[in-house]
Design a protein around this motif. Sequence first.
Motif, PDB file in Angstrom:
ATOM      1  N   THR A 177       0.820  -1.220   0.000  1.00 41.15           N
ATOM      2  CA  THR A 177       0.000   0.000   0.000  1.00 41.15           C
ATOM      3  C   THR A 177       0.852   1.268   0.000  1.00 41.15           C
ATOM      4  N   ALA A 178       2.161   1.138  -0.071  1.00 37.11           N
ATOM      5  CA  ALA A 178       3.041   2.315  -0.062  1.00 37.11           C
ATOM      6  C   ALA A 178       3.086   3.025  -1.409  1.00 37.11           C
ATOM      7  N   ILE A 179       2.523   2.427  -2.448  1.00 39.11           N
ATOM      8  CA  ILE A 179       2.632   3.027  -3.780  1.00 39.11           C
ATOM      9  C   ILE A 179       1.901   4.368  -3.837  1.00 39.11           C
ATOM     10  N   GLU A 180       2.480   5.338  -4.544  1.00 40.47           N
ATOM     11  CA  GLU A 180       1.880   6.650  -4.728  1.00 40.47           C
ATOM     12  C   GLU A 180       1.364   6.774  -6.161  1.00 40.47           C
ATOM     13  N   MET A 181       0.255   7.504  -6.316  1.00 40.24           N
ATOM     14  CA  MET A 181      -0.426   7.581  -7.614  1.00 40.24           C
ATOM     15  C   MET A 181      -0.134   8.922  -8.268  1.00 40.24           C
ATOM     16  N   ASP A 182       1.104   9.144  -8.646  1.00 40.60           N
ATOM     17  CA  ASP A 182       1.492  10.434  -9.212  1.00 40.60           C
ATOM     18  C   ASP A 182       1.745  10.390 -10.716  1.00 40.60           C
ATOM     19  N   GLU A 183       2.168   9.250 -11.228  1.00 40.38           N
ATOM     20  CA  GLU A 183       2.513   9.127 -12.642  1.00 40.38           C
ATOM     21  C   GLU A 183       1.794   7.937 -13.261  1.00 40.38           C
ATOM     22  N   GLU A 184       1.831   7.858 -14.584  1.00 40.89           N
ATOM     23  CA  GLU A 184       1.150   6.772 -15.298  1.00 40.89           C
ATOM     24  C   GLU A 184       1.663   5.397 -14.855  1.00 40.89           C
ATOM     25  N   ASP A 185       2.972   5.273 -14.662  1.00 39.07           N
ATOM     26  CA  ASP A 185       3.534   3.986 -14.241  1.00 39.07           C
ATOM     27  C   ASP A 185       3.021   3.588 -12.864  1.00 39.07           C
ATOM     28  N   ASP A 186       2.863   4.565 -11.966  1.00 39.39           N
ATOM     29  CA  ASP A 186       2.310   4.278 -10.643  1.00 39.39           C
ATOM     30  C   ASP A 186       0.911   3.691 -10.782  1.00 39.39           C
ATOM     31  N   TRP A 187       0.136   4.279 -11.678  1.00 38.93           N
ATOM     32  CA  TRP A 187      -1.248   3.847 -11.890  1.00 38.93           C
ATOM     33  C   TRP A 187      -1.302   2.383 -12.335  1.00 38.93           C
ATOM     34  N   LEU A 188      -0.485   2.050 -13.306  1.00 36.00           N
ATOM     35  CA  LEU A 188      -0.471   0.683 -13.830  1.00 36.00           C
ATOM     36  C   LEU A 188      -0.050  -0.316 -12.765  1.00 36.00           C
ATOM     37  N   MET A 189       0.976   0.042 -11.983  1.00 35.76           N
ATOM     38  CA  MET A 189       1.434  -0.860 -10.925  1.00 35.76           C
ATOM     39  C   MET A 189       0.387  -1.012  -9.834  1.00 35.76           C
ATOM     40  N   ALA A 190      -0.301   0.075  -9.490  1.00 38.67           N
ATOM     41  CA  ALA A 190      -1.322   0.011  -8.449  1.00 38.67           C
ATOM     42  C   ALA A 190      -2.478  -0.882  -8.874  1.00 38.67           C
ATOM     43  N   GLU A 191      -2.867  -0.827 -10.141  1.00 39.06           N
ATOM     44  CA  GLU A 191      -3.935  -1.696 -10.621  1.00 39.06           C
ATOM     45  C   GLU A 191      -3.521  -3.168 -10.518  1.00 39.06           C
ATOM     46  N   GLN A 192      -2.293  -3.463 -10.849  1.00 40.12           N
ATOM     47  CA  GLN A 192      -1.810  -4.838 -10.729  1.00 40.12           C
ATOM     48  C   GLN A 192      -1.797  -5.288  -9.273  1.00 40.12           C
ATOM     49  N   LEU A 193      -1.411  -4.403  -8.371  1.00 38.80           N
ATOM     50  CA  LEU A 193      -1.407  -4.733  -6.947  1.00 38.80           C
ATOM     51  C   LEU A 193      -2.823  -4.989  -6.440  1.00 38.80           C
ATOM     52  N   MET A 194      -3.770  -4.187  -6.905  1.00 43.39           N
ATOM     53  CA  MET A 194      -5.164  -4.408  -6.509  1.00 43.39           C
ATOM     54  C   MET A 194      -5.647  -5.776  -6.973  1.00 43.39           C
ATOM     55  N   ARG A 195      -5.347  -6.120  -8.212  1.00 42.76           N
ATOM     56  CA  ARG A 195      -5.805  -7.409  -8.749  1.00 42.76           C
ATOM     57  C   ARG A 195      -5.135  -8.578  -8.036  1.00 42.76           C
ATOM     58  N   LYS A 196      -3.906  -8.383  -7.589  1.00 42.25           N
ATOM     59  CA  LYS A 196      -3.180  -9.461  -6.904  1.00 42.25           C
ATOM     60  C   LYS A 196      -3.626  -9.617  -5.461  1.00 42.25           C
ATOM     61  N   HIS A 197      -3.729  -8.519  -4.737  1.00 43.23           N
ATOM     62  CA  HIS A 197      -3.940  -8.583  -3.293  1.00 43.23           C
ATOM     63  C   HIS A 197      -5.392  -8.454  -2.861  1.00 43.23           C
ATOM     64  N   GLN A 198      -6.247  -7.872  -3.692  1.00 41.76           N
ATOM     65  CA  GLN A 198      -7.642  -7.670  -3.298  1.00 41.76           C
ATOM     66  C   GLN A 198      -8.597  -8.073  -4.421  1.00 41.76           C
ATOM     67  N   PRO A 199      -8.397  -9.234  -5.024  1.00 41.26           N
ATOM     68  CA  PRO A 199      -9.237  -9.621  -6.170  1.00 41.26           C
ATOM     69  C   PRO A 199     -10.704  -9.790  -5.811  1.00 41.26           C
ATOM     70  N   GLN A 200     -10.998 -10.052  -4.529  1.00 45.73           N
ATOM     71  CA  GLN A 200     -12.394 -10.257  -4.115  1.00 45.73           C
ATOM     72  C   GLN A 200     -13.224  -8.992  -4.247  1.00 45.73           C
TER      73      GLN A 200
END
Length: 389
Positions: free
Chosen positions: A203-226
């Motif tokens: 959850t330490a990721i920051e949403m400031d750039e496009e790359d952050d956005w893409l990584m955060a979406e992958q983290l959501m799908r991995k850790h909170q798929p429910q």
Amino acid sequence: MAVVAFVPVRGGSKSIPLKNIRNFCGRPLIYWNLKALEEAPEVDHVVVATDSPQIREVVKGFAFSKVLLFDRSAESASDTASTETAMFDYLDRDGSRWTNKDVFVLAQATSPLTRREDFSGALQHFSEGGFDSLLSCVRFKRFFWTADGQSKNYDYRQRPRRQDFDGEWMENGAFYVSTIAAIRASGLRISGHIGLFEMPEYTAIEMDEEDDWLMAEQLMRKHQPQLLPDYAQIRLFLTDVDGVLTDAGMYYSEEGDELKKFNTRDGMGLQLLKAQGIKTGIVTSEDTRMVDRRFKKLGLDHLYQGKKHGGKLAAALDICEKEGLDLSQVAYIGDDVNCLELLSRVGFPACPADAVDKVKAIPGIRVFTKKGGEGVVREYVEAILAGRT
């Protein structure tokens, strides 16, 4: 003692324009924080402070019962204004309903990985720990050095294994908890005896750039798929016409001919679904040659026109019978009351940003950021395709 959550969002983000309502894992970014706060039983009210009419409309579309909207001043929404400025803008102009003993949670919409359990756990820790304020952190197991070559948090001559290393506590910026009395006294989001609430390192990721956005979406799908809709289950995509594929406008030529304006990006979206093996179709109350021509040009699988007074649901059931499908495998996007019955029965209901309020209030419906005729079908298609990867 009441608990009020405060979510400041402005429309003037420079790095990612209107990022607070940009599509994140199938929903506008701000949806995820509001959903978690809505579901946290300890939270009584959620105040969304914004200067953006677009953000206001998107938030209103969620139909969350705890959410209140506050018109943020231009000064508190400027590029140079601090978050504390936004907090006091609210407390000074509309905070009279809260007492000094009430708890104030500053929650950041740019931390969509925050769960209901995090808010609940932090508020319990705050209450039981006797803190004046509290902030969310992650335990960061990294080795840090100074610019002149000095190790800061470990002895390099006895390098510890990761599992034996306590690490450093780092703010992840997800939320801050305090009493209103402490905020007014200090002018700060945290003060006095400060407690820490640990959240997962991802959850330490920051949403400031496009790359952050893409990584955060992958983290959501991995850790909170429910939390995410399982778009892999969709076998049939159906859409309304007026107010969805079109802007709901009625255009007439000098000769009295009726015209409709379709968005070509929606057409490409439907082609993308067909390429993935998903059946496609149109179910509409109207009955016109224009829609028939559009259907044939796109090469869709099913067209049902003139379906009124419950006829849309009957049409979808007929298609399901022909295709050997169940309504739970159907995605449908509609915008008005004649779509209510079908939207309430399909597995994946959705609507444009300018749909009527009764449609937006359907439990589980996904309200998109685009209006009818502005590419909302393409927006839905892209969310489906992203969710199937």
